[in-house]
Design an enzyme around this catalytic site. Sequence first.
Site, PDB file in Angstrom:
ATOM      1  N   GLY A  10       0.783  -1.224   0.000  1.00 31.37           N
ATOM      2  CA  GLY A  10       0.000   0.000   0.000  1.00 31.37           C
ATOM      3  C   GLY A  10       0.814   1.272   0.000  1.00 31.37           C
ATOM      4  O   GLY A  10       0.425   2.276  -0.590  1.00 31.37           O
ATOM      5  N   GLY A  42      -2.870  -0.742   2.507  1.00 34.09           N
ATOM      6  CA  GLY A  42      -2.966  -0.522   3.940  1.00 34.09           C
ATOM      7  C   GLY A  42      -2.940   0.935   4.370  1.00 34.09           C
ATOM      8  O   GLY A  42      -3.807   1.369   5.143  1.00 34.09           O
TER       9      GLY A  42
END
Length: 271
Positions: A10, A42
């Site tokens: 991420g 994330g």
Amino acid sequence: MQPLVIKVGGAFIGDKDAARGLFAVIAQLIKTRPVILVHGGGPIVEQWMQALNLKSTKIDGLRVTTDVHMPYVVGALAGTANTQLVAQARACGLEPVGLSLADAHLVHCTQMQAKYGAVGNVEPADAKLLNTLLAQGFLPIISSISCSDGGQLLNINADQAATAVAQLLKAELVMLSDVVGVLDKQQSLLAQLSPRQIELLAEQKVIRDGMLVKVKAALNAANSIGLPVTIASWKNPQSLLQMLAGNSAGTRIYPADVQIADETKLDQEHP
């Protein structure tokens, strides 16, 4: 030509320079072999959780996804993160197609233990869509959101998602994150690891938490497809070209049925 599945973490998505660098490398790779990008997100999920004043927790390195959180996790991963990557790929002259694991029955998905919430396990199912896209030169960009056969949306660990896609296509797999690979106790890079060495380092807590999830996913993929799986950094995308030329990049995780050189060296260094 054997497909290449590249998984990105991420943190990569918010770094425009890193995205340009990786997609420039993919533009070279895709001339000679099919490429698929699988992503998490994330940090974007965390931003959404904080903005909505929702508490985010992890168990065993996996994000706990409650029913309240799920709409925002889907929006962050299958929406914001996926579309940003598609836009960045287009800016580099590629022809990306944004997908999720829920599309075209790519995978079979079941819910994990209740303690994780709306989090699932996936197994490869139908490669028809991906094979069609790859044959036409498209770059599939796949988010780690899937659904059960009953239609329940489920969050999938992105490493496990990439593993399932690699299994589906019998592809080579590279997992890119913000670390150069697996490190030993002295924080030095381990160029290669066998299953026995992984077990040893896990027992010693040298490999743990999120990295343990990543290594286990890489080992599962390696055993399933019968090929080494590489864990490397998206901060140095040129290493992909070096690896494909036969040179070292990151840490190579070997399947159980492959004997690697210097396997006893780690035992001597970590008695």
